[in-house]
Scaffold this motif. Structure first.
Motif, short mmCIF file in Angstrom:
data_model
loop_
_atom_site.label_atom_id
_atom_site.label_comp_id
_atom_site.label_asym_id
_atom_site.label_seq_id
_atom_site.Cartn_x
_atom_site.Cartn_y
_atom_site.Cartn_z
N LEU A 328 0.82 -1.20 0.00
CA LEU A 328 0.00 0.00 0.00
C LEU A 328 0.86 1.26 0.00
O LEU A 328 0.61 2.20 -0.76
CB LEU A 328 -0.93 -0.01 1.21
CG LEU A 328 -2.16 -0.90 1.08
CD1 LEU A 328 -2.83 -1.11 2.44
CD2 LEU A 328 -3.15 -0.31 0.10
N PHE A 329 1.88 1.31 0.86
CA PHE A 329 2.78 2.47 0.87
C PHE A 329 3.49 2.62 -0.47
O PHE A 329 3.66 3.73 -0.99
CB PHE A 329 3.80 2.33 1.99
CG PHE A 329 3.25 2.59 3.37
CD1 PHE A 329 2.39 3.65 3.59
CD2 PHE A 329 3.60 1.79 4.45
CE1 PHE A 329 1.87 3.90 4.85
CE2 PHE A 329 3.09 2.03 5.71
CZ PHE A 329 2.23 3.08 5.92
N TYR A 330 3.92 1.50 -1.04
CA TYR A 330 4.59 1.51 -2.35
C TYR A 330 3.66 2.09 -3.41
O TYR A 330 4.06 2.96 -4.20
CB TYR A 330 5.00 0.08 -2.72
CG TYR A 330 5.42 -0.08 -4.16
CD1 TYR A 330 6.72 0.22 -4.57
CD2 TYR A 330 4.52 -0.54 -5.12
CE1 TYR A 330 7.10 0.07 -5.89
CE2 TYR A 330 4.89 -0.70 -6.43
CZ TYR A 330 6.17 -0.40 -6.82
OH TYR A 330 6.54 -0.54 -8.12
N ALA A 331 2.42 1.61 -3.46
CA ALA A 331 1.48 2.06 -4.48
C ALA A 331 1.17 3.54 -4.34
O ALA A 331 1.14 4.28 -5.33
CB ALA A 331 0.19 1.24 -4.37
N MET A 332 0.96 4.00 -3.11
CA MET A 332 0.65 5.41 -2.90
C MET A 332 1.82 6.30 -3.30
O MET A 332 1.63 7.36 -3.91
CB MET A 332 0.26 5.65 -1.44
CG MET A 332 -1.07 5.05 -1.05
SD MET A 332 -1.50 5.43 0.68
CE MET A 332 -3.11 4.66 0.76
N SER A 333 3.03 5.88 -2.95
CA SER A 333 4.21 6.67 -3.31
C SER A 333 4.40 6.68 -4.83
O SER A 333 4.68 7.74 -5.42
CB SER A 333 5.45 6.08 -2.63
OG SER A 333 6.61 6.78 -3.03
N ARG A 334 4.24 5.54 -5.47
CA ARG A 334 4.42 5.47 -6.92
C ARG A 334 3.40 6.32 -7.65
O ARG A 334 3.73 7.04 -8.59
CB ARG A 334 4.30 4.02 -7.39
CG ARG A 334 4.49 3.84 -8.89
CD ARG A 334 4.13 2.44 -9.33
NE ARG A 334 2.73 2.16 -9.06
CZ ARG A 334 2.18 0.96 -9.26
NH1 ARG A 334 2.91 -0.04 -9.70
NH2 ARG A 334 0.89 0.78 -9.02
N ASP A 335 2.14 6.27 -7.20
CA ASP A 335 1.09 7.00 -7.90
C ASP A 335 1.10 8.48 -7.59
O ASP A 335 0.46 9.27 -8.29
CB ASP A 335 -0.28 6.39 -7.54
CG ASP A 335 -0.42 4.96 -8.03
OD1 ASP A 335 0.18 4.63 -9.06
OD2 ASP A 335 -1.11 4.17 -7.36
N THR A 336 1.83 8.88 -6.55
CA THR A 336 1.95 10.29 -6.21
C THR A 336 3.19 10.92 -6.82
O THR A 336 3.13 12.00 -7.42
CB THR A 336 1.98 10.48 -4.68
OG1 THR A 336 0.80 9.92 -4.11
CG2 THR A 336 2.07 11.95 -4.32
N PHE A 337 4.33 10.24 -6.68
CA PHE A 337 5.61 10.82 -7.10
C PHE A 337 6.17 10.21 -8.37
O PHE A 337 7.14 10.73 -8.93
CB PHE A 337 6.65 10.66 -5.97
CG PHE A 337 6.21 11.24 -4.67
CD1 PHE A 337 6.10 12.62 -4.50
CD2 PHE A 337 5.88 10.43 -3.60
CE1 PHE A 337 5.70 13.16 -3.30
CE2 PHE A 337 5.47 10.95 -2.39
CZ PHE A 337 5.37 12.33 -2.23
N GLY A 338 5.60 9.10 -8.81
CA GLY A 338 6.11 8.46 -10.02
C GLY A 338 6.90 7.21 -9.70
O GLY A 338 7.36 7.00 -8.58
N GLU A 339 7.06 6.36 -10.71
CA GLU A 339 7.76 5.09 -10.55
C GLU A 339 9.23 5.31 -10.16
O GLU A 339 9.92 6.14 -10.73
CB GLU A 339 7.71 4.31 -11.87
CG GLU A 339 8.21 2.90 -11.78
CD GLU A 339 7.20 1.99 -11.10
OE1 GLU A 339 7.62 1.23 -10.21
OE2 GLU A 339 6.01 2.04 -11.45
N GLY A 340 9.68 4.57 -9.17
CA GLY A 340 11.10 4.60 -8.80
C GLY A 340 11.49 5.77 -7.93
O GLY A 340 12.68 5.99 -7.70
#
Length: 498
Positions: A328-340
């Motif tokens: 969940l943290f990974y998905a939220m960070s990716r969808d907010t700031f971008g992949e990687g």
């Protein structure tokens, strides 16, 4: 609407449809961890509800059946690899989806603490029972907790396969043994030759004098804690054969099994220890409820096997919670700031190692806070279990309420599933009443002592998401839409409330 989200998702290439209904059942059972839950959660209920532990689990079981209806309908409409936050985002709008997702992540973090503490309690008790580590210092359970968290960090960050199957086999074997012990306990209670003069009684389904609705529903929280994870198969929509039938059957089947299992087993536990004040005190202080019952009613080896199985079950649940929160943290960070970027960076094995590390650090910080505020080191692991269990469940109940409201809007207000008869609207309404009343009774009368902080911490965790969507509505909207799109339900005519 020309096509449903389910039809569009089914035609979309991606995950292979290779799972059966029994594998969906297995996933939900593994995350619900019935052997661990029945071995320690009733103690939390007994501290508030006294001998009426089976009654608290019966009330929770009814509430879970109402919530199960919500997931059944949502999975019939959305057949994909989504979760609660995706359902809420699709039915109530992305901002509510962000709040639900953040809440679910918080539940997983606190439950990682709960299950690590349970592993510490069971593990230390097993070492003592086997004579491997006698005369343990007060910090012995916390040593096992540290080992459990470290192993969860390593295994969650590595692409380990096959280990989950081993954990599931251990869980099934332990539950089977628990059921056998339960039968033996009832037989001896009915025959009148139970240890300590215990006897069969229906009083376990009625509160003792002095226990009011507030105490009873404080205990119900630990009933809901025991069911947490029953809806896990809802994430398998893109991997199931005939998901519109298989997943609802799996969810409903596990909910029904859990309701019967927990009520029957907790009744055997409470009667087995005795319903007197002395019996309830022994019940709440036992290092392993079913381990002690197995030893006294059958033989010491049975108790040790059950305790060993529940230790493995607790660790497996800790691992599952760590993985769930990290994703969940990974998905939220990716969808907010971008992949990687940020927490969405992955390890060389393609796993969310950074997010996993953050979850583990969060769990360690929570334990550190408990160390700082606990007056007695010997009760630290038990406090961690009780405190985090209550906080995490209060957050989860709010998430369940949001999901139920979303399903009601989808099915009965917007009539996206016209074949569902309108009279069934009473089911989600009843679910909201049970969930809402449980939350109400956990804040009014406002708890004192340690419980004073439980609603505050749970509310503060949810408030972070609420403040976030208010201060940064553009970012919240982007995150919610990206989450929905990634789960296969983001289409102009499919996402409701954008």
């Amino acid at each position: 609407m020309a096509t449903t989200p389910a039809q569009k998702t089914a035609a979309k290439p991606g995950l292979k449809r290779s799972l059966s209904v029994w594998q969906a059942v297995g996933l939900s059972l593994a995350l619900m961890a019935p052997s661990m839950a029945a071995n320690i959660n009733p103690q939390g209920a007994a501290l508030a509800a006294g001998r009426a532990v089976p009654l608290t689990f019966l009330i929770a079981g009814v509430g879970v059946l109402f919530v199960a209806y919500t997931f059944v309908r949502l999975c019939q409409y959305y057949r994909h690899s989504g979760s609660v936050y995706a359902f809420v985002g699709a039915t109530l709008g992305p901002r509510w989806g962000v709040i639900a997702g953040w809440g679910l992540a918080g539940t997983y973090v606190f439950y990682a603490v709960v299950t690590a503490a349970a592993a510490g309690i069971f593990g230390a008790g097993l070492l003592d029972s086997l004579g491997i580590w006698k005369n343990q210092p007060a910090w012995a359970p916390m040593l096992v907790v540290g080992i459990a968290l470290a192993l969860a960090l390593v295994l969650a960050a590595l692409p380990a396969r096959g280990g989950t199957n081993v954990l599931l086999v251990v869980e099934v074997c332990t539950v089977t043994l628990i059921l056998i012990v339960t039968v033996v306990v009832f037989v001896r209670l009915l025959k009148g030759d139970a240890p300590g003069g215990s006897h069969f009684t229906w009083s376990v389904f009625s509160p003792q004098p002095g226990i009011g609705p507030s105490g009873l529903f404080l205990g119900v929280v630990f009933g809901f804690l025991s069911f947490a994870g029953f809806e896990a198969s809802s994430t398998l929509g893109e991997e199931m054969h005939n998901p519109q039938r298989a997943i609802p059957r799996a969810i409903l089947g596990v909910a029904v099994f859990g309701g019967i299992y927990f009520v029957v087993v907790t009744a055997a536990e409470m009667m087995g220890f005795g319903t007197s004040a002395k019996g309830v005190a022994a019940f709440t202080s036992s290092p392993s409820l079913l381990g002690d019952l197995g030893s006294s009613y059958v033989g010491s080896w049975v108790g040790n096997v059950i305790t060993a199985g529940t230790t493995v079950s607790a660790f497996g649940c800790c691992l599952a919670c760590t993985v769930g929160a990290a994703r969940l943290f990974y998905a939220m960070s990716r969808d907010t700031f971008g992949e990687g970027r940020g927490v969405s960076r992955t390890s060389r094995w393609g796993t969310p190692a950074y997010a996993t590390g953050i979850v583990t650090v969060c769990a360690a910080v929570i334990f550190a806070v408990y160390v700082a505020v606990s007056a007695n080191t010997s009760s630290l692991a038990q406090n961690a279990f009780l405190w985090s269990g209550t906080i995490g469940t209060l957050i989860l109940l709010v998430v369940y309420v949001l999901a139920t409201i979303g399903m009601t809007m989808l099915v009965f207000v917007r009539r996206q599933m016209p074949s569902v008869p309108m009279w069934q609207v009473v089911i989600p309404i009843a679910g909201i009443i049970v969930l809402g009343y449980t939350l109400y009774r956990n804040v009014y009368p406002y708890p004192t002592g340690d419980g004073h902080w439980f609603p505050i911490v749970a509310g503060a965790w949810l408030a972070v998401a609420v403040i976030g969507v208010l201060l940064a509505p553009g970012t919240a909207r982007k995150l919610g839409q990206a989450l929905a799109a990634r789960e296969g339900i983001r289409n102009e005519e499919d996402v409701i409330g954008l």
